[in-house]
Design a protein around this motif. Structure first.
Motif, mmCIF file in Angstrom:
data_model
loop_
_atom_site.group_PDB
_atom_site.id
_atom_site.type_symbol
_atom_site.label_atom_id
_atom_site.label_comp_id
_atom_site.label_asym_id
_atom_site.label_seq_id
_atom_site.Cartn_x
_atom_site.Cartn_y
_atom_site.Cartn_z
ATOM 1 N N ALA A 44 8.097 -5.978 17.684
ATOM 2 C CA ALA A 44 8.306 -5.563 17.138
ATOM 3 C C ALA A 44 6.546 -6.016 16.666
ATOM 4 C CB ALA A 44 8.639 -7.376 17.533
ATOM 5 N N VAL A 45 5.956 -5.825 17.283
ATOM 6 C CA VAL A 45 4.431 -6.073 16.524
ATOM 7 C C VAL A 45 4.083 -4.503 16.492
ATOM 8 C CG1 VAL A 45 1.917 -6.882 16.886
ATOM 9 C CG2 VAL A 45 3.953 -8.952 17.060
ATOM 10 N N THR A 46 4.445 -3.734 17.303
ATOM 11 C CA THR A 46 4.101 -2.314 17.110
ATOM 12 C C THR A 46 4.856 -2.507 15.924
ATOM 13 O OG1 THR A 46 4.968 -1.911 18.642
ATOM 14 C CG2 THR A 46 2.818 -2.973 18.829
ATOM 15 N N GLY A 47 6.034 -2.191 15.545
ATOM 16 C CA GLY A 47 7.116 -1.675 14.525
ATOM 17 C C GLY A 47 7.009 -2.584 12.817
ATOM 18 N N PRO A 48 7.990 -1.648 12.634
ATOM 19 C CA PRO A 48 7.589 -2.676 11.136
ATOM 20 C C PRO A 48 7.985 -3.755 10.768
ATOM 21 C CG PRO A 48 9.879 -1.097 11.417
ATOM 22 C CD PRO A 48 8.988 -0.839 12.366
ATOM 23 N N TYR A 49 8.624 -4.425 11.441
ATOM 24 C CA TYR A 49 9.178 -5.700 11.413
ATOM 25 C C TYR A 49 7.772 -6.410 10.670
ATOM 26 C CZ TYR A 49 12.579 -3.182 14.139
ATOM 27 O OH TYR A 49 13.029 -2.463 15.079
ATOM 28 N N CYS A 50 6.490 -6.228 11.098
ATOM 29 C CA CYS A 50 5.844 -7.758 11.090
ATOM 30 C C CYS A 50 5.080 -7.101 9.421
ATOM 31 C CB CYS A 50 4.345 -7.702 12.143
ATOM 32 S SG CYS A 50 5.930 -8.902 13.102
ATOM 33 N N TRP A 51 4.871 -6.131 9.035
ATOM 34 C CA TRP A 51 3.666 -5.411 8.219
ATOM 35 C C TRP A 51 4.678 -4.558 7.099
ATOM 36 C CZ3 TRP A 51 0.211 -6.833 10.723
ATOM 37 C CH2 TRP A 51 -0.096 -7.308 12.369
ATOM 38 N N GLN A 52 5.452 -4.904 6.859
ATOM 39 C CA GLN A 52 6.043 -4.732 5.140
ATOM 40 C C GLN A 52 5.138 -5.674 3.664
ATOM 41 O OE1 GLN A 52 9.766 -6.792 5.049
ATOM 42 N NE2 GLN A 52 10.634 -4.323 6.981
ATOM 43 N N GLU A 53 4.485 -6.530 4.686
ATOM 44 C CA GLU A 53 3.627 -7.575 3.742
ATOM 45 C C GLU A 53 2.579 -7.487 4.454
ATOM 46 O OE1 GLU A 53 4.684 -10.801 1.832
ATOM 47 O OE2 GLU A 53 6.466 -10.327 0.670
ATOM 48 N N ILE A 54 1.271 -7.573 3.725
ATOM 49 C CA ILE A 54 0.254 -6.987 4.607
ATOM 50 C C ILE A 54 -0.865 -7.702 3.766
ATOM 51 C CG2 ILE A 54 -2.343 -5.753 5.512
ATOM 52 C CD1 ILE A 54 -0.431 -3.636 6.461
ATOM 53 N N ASP A 55 -1.504 -9.134 4.375
ATOM 54 C CA ASP A 55 -2.967 -9.857 3.926
ATOM 55 C C ASP A 55 -3.660 -9.851 4.458
ATOM 56 O OD1 ASP A 55 -4.436 -11.279 2.884
ATOM 57 O OD2 ASP A 55 -2.706 -13.124 1.885
ATOM 58 N N ILE A 56 -5.330 -8.908 3.783
ATOM 59 C CA ILE A 56 -6.264 -9.130 5.293
ATOM 60 C C ILE A 56 -7.269 -9.108 4.294
ATOM 61 C CG2 ILE A 56 -5.324 -7.575 7.214
ATOM 62 C CD1 ILE A 56 -6.945 -5.299 5.605
ATOM 63 N N GLU A 57 -7.113 -10.160 2.889
ATOM 64 C CA GLU A 57 -7.959 -10.486 1.774
ATOM 65 C C GLU A 57 -9.129 -11.274 2.747
ATOM 66 O OE1 GLU A 57 -8.535 -11.732 -2.601
ATOM 67 O OE2 GLU A 57 -6.347 -11.899 -1.205
ATOM 68 N N LEU A 58 -9.064 -12.685 3.247
ATOM 69 C CA LEU A 58 -10.380 -13.067 3.763
ATOM 70 C C LEU A 58 -10.534 -12.187 5.563
ATOM 71 C CD1 LEU A 58 -11.254 -15.996 4.549
ATOM 72 C CD2 LEU A 58 -9.365 -16.394 5.998
ATOM 73 N N TRP A 59 -10.360 -11.260 6.111
ATOM 74 C CA TRP A 59 -11.084 -10.923 6.803
ATOM 75 C C TRP A 59 -11.639 -9.711 6.239
ATOM 76 C CZ3 TRP A 59 -10.473 -6.052 8.475
ATOM 77 C CH2 TRP A 59 -11.722 -5.503 9.660
#
Length: 317
Positions: A44-59
């Motif tokens: 699930a994590v390596t597929g598209p299901y978690c990455w339709q919204e990517i917020d890495i502004e803090l990082w």
């Protein structure tokens, strides 16, 4: 039977459901803890299901090496498999990584890339690929000018919100931003929200925007000292529009005249606390110190991507 009802097979949930659940977790947990729980969660994590919204502004604010930031984006964005809808990242160092983002922007609606080293040519070259955008933040991008804004407006016909705020120190030597104001007015007529704080824009430039962007509901003009339009003008001509600025209330002014400040702010929203106090003053020092104790930017293999600092990151199961 009762025992079976109480036991939940979390590993058997469909990937879409898992992705929705994982989207509420901290990024570091999704990247380092979740993949090690079981094979189903790893998929699930390596597929598209978690990455339709990517917020890495803090990082990305804490990441001081451009190659680490580039590698993170090059790893996460392809996981969306073309379904990326939102991306928030700060401090892109060059046009190359922006071009990479644009190559995967077919479904992208929201793009936030403040404080980035993008150039006019870099934005112009990929503007056509960003045609699905409805929200764009190019704040504090000092190398971007009216040519890039015009290209965005020309190709992003669905754009409804545009942020182009600047820092006072970055515009100290700028004579005028009216060329940007005219680019916005000529190419972004459907805007509902516009932020151009601390721009060297004139009254004529703002009037051009107001006459062309007839759907505006929110306009930020904090620190636009050359704009000679008062609260009365906006109340009479645009009673339904929320306006911040041009006047900026200083920190000590607020302390000395707190009641009047609150009254002004909540009645018409035209006055606002000077944000540079937070950026350059005591709070700025606090955030700088906080970022110095952020993520360790070592990138590993797909399933164990980031090496965590022991006192910050949760232990792996």
């Amino acid at each position: 039977m009762e025992e079976d009802c109480e036991f939940r097979h979390w590993d058997e949930l469909i990937p879409d459901a898992l992705g929705l659940i994982f989207s509420h977790l901290a990024l570091q947990e999704v990247l380092t803890v979740v993949p090690r729980v079981c094979k189903a969660w790893n998929r699930a994590v390596t597929g598209p299901y978690c990455w339709q919204e990517i917020d890495i502004e803090l990082w990305s604010n804490r990441c001081h090496q451009s190659d680490h930031l580039d590698r993170m984006l090059e790893m996460l964005i392809p996981r969306s498999c073309g379904s990326l809808r939102k991306l928030s990242v700060t401090g892109l160092r060059n046009d190359s990584i922006f071009s990479f983002i644009a190559q995967h922007a077919g479904s992208l609606k929201t793009l936030k890339v403040p404080r980035s080293g993008l150039t006019n040519s870099g934005v112009i070259n990929v503007a056509e690929k960003l045609s699905s955008l409805t929200f764009l933040d190019l704040s504090y991008c000092c190398k971007v000018g009216p040519e890039a804004i015009q290209a965005i407006g020309k190709h992003c016909k669905s754009l409804r919100e545009f942020c182009r705020n600047m820092h006072p120190l970055d515009v100290a030597s700028v004579v005028s931003h009216d060329d940007e104001a005219y680019a916005i007015a000529n190419t972004m007529p459907k805007l509902k929200r516009l932020e151009i704080a601390y721009h060297r824009v004139s009254t004529e430039g703002v009037l051009k925007i107001l006459s062309s962007c007839v759907f505006l509901e929110f306009l930020e003009l904090r620190g636009c000292w050359d704009v000679q339009l008062d609260n009365k003008f906006f109340k009479e001509k645009f009673p339904d529009m929320k306006v911040l600025g041009p006047r900026v209330i200083g920190f000590y002014d607020m302390i000395n005249d707190w009641e009047d400040c609150c009254s002004d702010y909540f009645s018409d929203g035209s006055d606002y606390l000077a944000w540079e106090f937070f950026e350059d003053g005591v709070m700025g020092e606090f955030y700088e110190d906080e970022f110095d104790h952020g993520w360790d930017d070592n990138v590993y293999a797909d399933n164990a991507i980031l090496d965590m600092e022991p006192h910050i990151w949760p232990p792996s199961p």
